[in-house]
Design a protein around this motif. Structure first.
Motif, short mmCIF file in Angstrom:
data_model
loop_
_atom_site.label_atom_id
_atom_site.label_comp_id
_atom_site.label_asym_id
_atom_site.label_seq_id
_atom_site.Cartn_x
_atom_site.Cartn_y
_atom_site.Cartn_z
N LEU A 736 23.77 36.96 42.64
CA LEU A 736 23.63 35.53 42.38
C LEU A 736 24.97 34.83 42.25
CD1 LEU A 736 20.70 35.55 39.80
CD2 LEU A 736 20.58 34.88 42.19
N VAL A 737 25.94 35.48 41.63
CA VAL A 737 27.19 34.81 41.30
C VAL A 737 28.23 34.98 42.39
CG1 VAL A 737 29.09 34.71 39.64
CG2 VAL A 737 26.74 35.04 38.85
N ASP A 738 28.26 36.15 43.06
CA ASP A 738 29.31 36.41 44.03
C ASP A 738 28.81 36.34 45.47
OD1 ASP A 738 31.87 37.36 42.51
OD2 ASP A 738 30.18 38.22 41.43
N TYR A 739 27.88 37.21 45.81
CA TYR A 739 27.44 37.25 47.21
C TYR A 739 26.69 35.97 47.61
CZ TYR A 739 28.73 42.17 47.21
OH TYR A 739 29.43 43.34 47.15
N ARG A 740 25.94 35.42 46.67
CA ARG A 740 25.23 34.17 46.95
C ARG A 740 25.75 33.05 46.04
NH1 ARG A 740 19.14 34.67 46.33
NH2 ARG A 740 19.31 32.52 47.04
N GLY A 741 27.05 33.11 45.76
CA GLY A 741 27.62 32.15 44.83
C GLY A 741 27.52 30.72 45.31
N PHE A 742 27.76 30.51 46.61
CA PHE A 742 27.70 29.15 47.15
C PHE A 742 26.28 28.61 47.07
CE2 PHE A 742 27.66 25.96 50.58
CZ PHE A 742 28.75 25.19 50.18
N ASP A 743 25.30 29.47 47.37
CA ASP A 743 23.90 29.07 47.29
C ASP A 743 23.54 28.70 45.85
OD1 ASP A 743 21.26 28.67 48.03
OD2 ASP A 743 20.71 30.74 47.62
N THR A 744 23.98 29.51 44.91
CA THR A 744 23.71 29.22 43.50
C THR A 744 24.39 27.92 43.07
OG1 THR A 744 23.62 31.61 43.08
CG2 THR A 744 23.86 30.16 41.16
N PHE A 745 25.58 27.69 43.58
CA PHE A 745 26.31 26.46 43.26
C PHE A 745 25.53 25.23 43.75
CE2 PHE A 745 29.53 23.30 44.62
CZ PHE A 745 30.03 22.97 43.36
N ILE A 746 25.00 25.31 44.96
CA ILE A 746 24.21 24.19 45.50
C ILE A 746 22.95 23.98 44.68
CG2 ILE A 746 22.93 23.36 47.51
CD1 ILE A 746 25.94 23.24 47.83
N GLU A 747 22.29 25.08 44.29
CA GLU A 747 21.09 24.95 43.46
C GLU A 747 21.41 24.29 42.13
OE1 GLU A 747 19.61 28.89 43.12
OE2 GLU A 747 18.78 28.95 45.15
N THR A 748 22.56 24.62 41.58
CA THR A 748 22.98 23.99 40.32
C THR A 748 23.20 22.49 40.51
OG1 THR A 748 24.10 26.06 39.71
CG2 THR A 748 24.69 24.08 38.46
N ILE A 749 23.79 22.11 41.63
CA ILE A 749 24.01 20.69 41.91
C ILE A 749 22.68 19.96 42.05
CG2 ILE A 749 24.90 19.06 43.64
CD1 ILE A 749 27.13 21.04 44.22
N VAL A 750 21.72 20.60 42.73
CA VAL A 750 20.40 19.98 42.90
C VAL A 750 19.73 19.77 41.55
CG1 VAL A 750 18.08 20.35 43.82
CG2 VAL A 750 20.07 20.89 45.23
N LEU A 751 19.81 20.77 40.69
CA LEU A 751 19.23 20.62 39.36
C LEU A 751 19.92 19.52 38.56
CD1 LEU A 751 18.70 24.38 38.40
CD2 LEU A 751 16.94 22.70 38.95
N ALA A 752 21.25 19.43 38.71
CA ALA A 752 21.99 18.38 38.01
C ALA A 752 21.58 17.00 38.49
CB ALA A 752 23.49 18.59 38.20
N ILE A 753 21.42 16.86 39.82
CA ILE A 753 20.99 15.57 40.38
C ILE A 753 19.59 15.22 39.88
CG2 ILE A 753 20.39 14.38 42.51
CD1 ILE A 753 22.60 15.97 43.89
N ALA A 754 18.70 16.22 39.85
CA ALA A 754 17.34 15.97 39.35
C ALA A 754 17.38 15.55 37.88
CB ALA A 754 16.50 17.23 39.52
N ALA A 755 18.24 16.20 37.08
CA ALA A 755 18.36 15.85 35.67
C ALA A 755 18.86 14.42 35.50
CB ALA A 755 19.29 16.83 34.97
N ILE A 756 19.83 14.03 36.32
CA ILE A 756 20.35 12.66 36.26
C ILE A 756 19.25 11.66 36.61
CG2 ILE A 756 21.96 11.04 37.34
CD1 ILE A 756 23.89 13.39 37.68
N GLY A 757 18.44 12.01 37.63
CA GLY A 757 17.34 11.14 38.00
C GLY A 757 16.33 10.98 36.89
N VAL A 758 15.97 12.09 36.24
CA VAL A 758 15.02 12.02 35.12
C VAL A 758 15.59 11.20 33.98
CG1 VAL A 758 13.82 13.40 33.37
CG2 VAL A 758 13.91 14.20 35.74
N TYR A 759 16.86 11.43 33.67
CA TYR A 759 17.51 10.68 32.59
C TYR A 759 17.54 9.19 32.90
CZ TYR A 759 21.09 9.22 29.25
OH TYR A 759 21.77 8.58 28.25
N SER A 760 17.79 8.85 34.17
CA SER A 760 17.82 7.45 34.57
C SER A 760 16.46 6.80 34.39
CB SER A 760 18.28 7.32 36.02
OG SER A 760 19.56 7.89 36.20
N ILE A 761 15.41 7.54 34.74
CA ILE A 761 14.06 7.00 34.58
C ILE A 761 13.74 6.77 33.11
CG2 ILE A 761 11.61 7.51 34.92
CD1 ILE A 761 12.39 8.97 37.47
N LEU A 762 14.12 7.74 32.27
CA LEU A 762 13.84 7.63 30.84
C LEU A 762 14.60 6.46 30.21
CD1 LEU A 762 13.89 11.40 29.81
CD2 LEU A 762 11.89 9.93 30.11
#
Length: 773
Positions: A736-762
């Motif tokens: 997760l961290v090394d071999y698929r680190g870039f993939d995990t990084f993108i998933e983290t960004i997606v979750l962060a964007i989703a969190a920002i969207g939820v926070y904005s709605i609230l």
């Protein structure tokens, strides 16, 4: 070559940041940019026309895919480059005065500069993929230019039509380019010249040329895709003058000329171009004289002129190619002049209605002279450049290579076309300026220098090339024809070829065209007479097809996207069951072997019973909170199964996720309305059957996997190298961290964007400052 194009696009985007009200004078000097490009390309004239046939500029981009930013400057690309930049210089000069009061002047010049850069990239590209990129950029930038008057509905609609039609052609063109690259093994246009036999003799040849025709015909407004061009006249006049004389509509012409030595010579290629071109040129010429609006008239005469060029490229002989290349330049000169003159008339009198425009020569004499010369050139009057072009066209149609019936048919089509083009040219270039000046125009002011200078200069060039044909022949035409034919032409332009059939046809054209001009009285009634034809126009059928597609899309969307999450999940499960089930039962014989399974232990049985009870509560409860709690119980049961089978790390992850999910659901559902019990037994039974079937399928896949051989090489690689390469003992974490680190990084960004969207709605607040519930 790459640097100038990059600088053009940088300037285009930089212009968007300017505020036109503060630096209005800056836009009056933007014409210097295309003028410098004229000098830049002119510097290569000796290399292209006297020395080397081609000048290359190599820039590697994606070599692994055969894509490069290579540019080629030969006779054909030189002709188009000088037309784009030369006429572009005059358009920049003209537009600075024509639109000086427009609040969005900076946007206009940004779009215009972007379009000029895209056209230059298109005609200079030596790679199919980069040519396609610039091809699409011309469609996008022209969309902004045609729809520049965003407050007008007709302008927006015309821009959408133009983008839709040319976008469809772009899709077809991309398919053609991909097939060409696959068959020939290269995307280099220069290398394709040596692969002509490979392409012509390939089984995909006819598919390739018809896809290519689709791209060229849509861009160059050939029948039945011609209707977008008259609609594009809703654009400001500088846009019409630039796009429809020397640039956008000529892109399809350039494409056909560029690929003629690669894909041409076949009977289907030649006869398709001849047929479509002949139909388009006759139709456009005849319809043009029915319009009283000057831009409408010029639009259909442009369609006709483009049809003439396509027809000549279809004939494909040396004389036809020479005539086509000559007419490309002839048309650019006189049509740009007529469009600019139309803009001057509209700008000063606020009308383009030919039924009321008269006598303007008294107010704008130089504009009247320019219109007169442009009209004479469009009619092929001697001592104008148009006369030389018209004689070449008649020389092609009367060539001995055709049968007697073909000569009569083709010459008749050319004669009808030229007669009506002569009349329409006279209507646009002569009628507004001669006769008695109406009282309503007595107070019209003289046009500004920046308005009348461009058409005057174009008219001077038209006469200069007509009187001294050696100039265009030496500077442009020989090298241009050589680029298409692959050899220097033996033909040349001349003012006098003696008394012959061609001269007789020219005389008939002038006399009959003049009589037709004098007989035509532009009026509202004349335009309304076209309504019968419009009922069967291609636009109606394409519009009807569009509406049918929209209706189907609406029904399709309402069926698959009806707002119910359970329906979405049901479709996903059914699709998965259909695909996987077919693969499981059709291709591979089902094998189930339970001998290797462990015995069913009592604590496993208890977890199973707990899971069944939780499922029962989920499907029968009337409380949302109860269903969420039961769902959490199922998650915890899965955690226990992970523990039973030696996967504590997965169990802890599952436990954390389930706990967090339950808490979040409870927080979200707490303020929702009371749970509505779903009481339709048929739908409940349907969902139950699907759920059971899906569970059985997953069980069968699991049992099948137990007896199927598995490839252990990937897991062995991770196990052997996790610590050596990544210094980690937990293989899962290392993946997760090394071999698929870039993939995990993108998933983290997606979750962060989703969190920002939820926070904005609230945190969203209504206009009155109160929080939205």
């Amino acid at each position: 070559m790459l640097l100038p194009i990059i600088l053009i696009f940088l300037l285009a985007f930089g212009l968007l940041l300017l505020k036109p009200q503060k630096i209005l004078g800056f836009f009056k000097f933007l014409w210097v940019l295309p003028l410098l490009l004229v000098f830049y390309f002119s510097g290569y004239l000796p290399s292209v026309y006297e020395g080397a046939q081609v000048v290359f500029f190599r820039n590697s981009w994606i070599p692994s895919l055969g894509i490069s930013l290579d540019f080629k400057l030969d006779g054909l690309s030189m002709l188009f480059s000088l037309m784009i930049t030369g006429i572009g210089t005059l358009i920049y000069l003209y537009a600075a005065q024509y639109l000086k009061r427009d609040a969005n002047l900076h946007r206009f010049f940004s779009y215009l500069t972007m379009f000029m850069g895209a056209m230059l990239g298109l005609v200079l590209s030596d790679n199919l993929i980069t040519l396609f990129i610039f091809w699409e950029l011309t469609s996008i930038s022209s969309f902004f230019l045609i729809g520049f008057n965003t407050t007008q509905e007709e302008s927006r609609k015309s821009a959408l039509w133009a983008l839709s039609i040319t976008g469809l052609g772009g899709f077809l063109l991309l398919a053609a380019f991909v097939l060409i690259g696959t068959v020939a093994g290269t995307y280099s246009i220069n290398q394709l010249l040596t692969q002509s036999d490979v392409l012509v003799n390939n089984s995909f040849y006819y598919i390739i040329i018809f896809l290519l025709f689709g791209g060229a015909f849509t861009k160059s407004a050939q029948f039945p895709f011609h209707f977008w061009l008259p609609g594009a006249m809703k654009a400001p006049t500088p846009v019409s003058a630039y796009l429809h004389s020397a640039t956008m509509v000529k892109a399809g012409i350039y494409l056909l000329a560029r690929f003629s030595p690669i894909l041409g010579g076949d009977v289907v290629w030649n006869y398709t171009l001849m047929t479509v071109g002949a139909l388009t040129m006759v139709m456009g010429a005849v319809l043009s004289v029915f319009y009283k609006d000057m831009k409408g008239l010029l639009a259909y005469s442009t369609i006709s002129a483009l049809g003439i060029i396509v027809f000549l490229l279809g004939v494909g002989t040396e004389a036809a190619i020479y005539a086509a290349c000559t007419f490309i330049l002839v048309h650019a000169l006189y049509k740009a002049s007529l469009f600019l003159i139309t803009g001057i008339v509209d700008h000063q009198t606020h009308t383009r209605d030919l039924s009321i425009l008269r006598g303007l020569r008294k107010i704008m004499p130089l504009v009247a002279v320019s219109g007169f010369i442009a009209a004479l050139s469009s009619g092929g009057i001697p001592l104008t450049f148009g006369f030389l072009s018209k004689e070449l066209i008649y020389g092609v149609t009367t060539d001995f290579m055709f049968t007697q019936e073909s000569i009569v048919l083709l010459t008749g089509a050319a004669l009808i076309t030229n007669v009506f083009l002569t009349a329409s040219g006279f209507l646009a270039g002569i009628r507004p300026f001669f006769g008695k000046l109406p009282e309503r125009f007595q107070s019209v002011q003289k046009p500004h220098l920046l308005l009348w200078f461009p058409p005057v200069l174009l008219s001077v060039i038209t006469v200069l090339f007509g009187v001294f044909p050696v100039l265009p022949n030496t500077l442009f035409l020989k090298a241009t024809v050589r680029s298409v034919l692959g050899k220097l032409p033996e033909m040349y332009l001349s003012l006098w070829h003696g008394f012959n059939t061609v001269l007789l046809l020219s005389a008939i054209t002038i006399v009959v065209g003049t009589v037709l001009y004098l007989a035509i009285k532009p009026s509202e009634k004349g335009e309304k007479s076209l309504e019968i034809i419009r009922r069967f126009a291609p636009q109606r059928f394409i519009a009807a097809t569009t509406q049918a597609i929209k209706w189907f899309a609406f029904k399709y969307t309402r069926f698959f996207h009806n707002g119910y999450l359970r329906i979405y999940i049901m479709f996903i499960i059914l699709f998965f069951m259909g695909i996987v089930g077919y693969k499981l039962f059709a291709d591979v014989p089902l094998r189930v072997n339970t001998e290797g399974l462990s015995e069913f232990r009592i604590y496993e049985f208890l977890v199973f019973i707990i899971t069944i009870i939780a499922i029962y509560f989920i499907t029968t409860t009337t409380s949302r909170l109860t269903s969420i709690a039961a769902l959490g119980v199922i998650g915890y049961s899965i955690c226990l199964i992970f523990v039973f089978y030696g996967a504590p790390d997965l169990a802890m992850t599952q436990f954390a996720i389930d706990t967090l999910t339950v808490v979040l659901f409870v927080l979200v559902l707490f303020k929702l309305p009371p749970f509505l019990r779903f009481t339709n037994p048929k739908i409940q039974f349907r969902d139950g059957v699907i759920a059971v079937a899906f569970g059985i399928l997953i069980a069968l896949i699991t049992l099948q996997a137990l007896v199927s051989p598995s490839d252990q090489s990937v897991s062995k690689f991770y196990a052997d190298n996790a610590y050596k390469l990544a210094k980690g003992k937990n293989v899962v974490n290392v993946i997760l961290v090394d071999y698929r680190g870039f993939d995990t990084f993108i998933e983290t960004i997606v979750l962060a964007i989703a969190a920002i969207g939820v926070y904005s709605i609230l945190k969203y607040k209504t206009k009155d400052g109160e929080k939205s519930e």
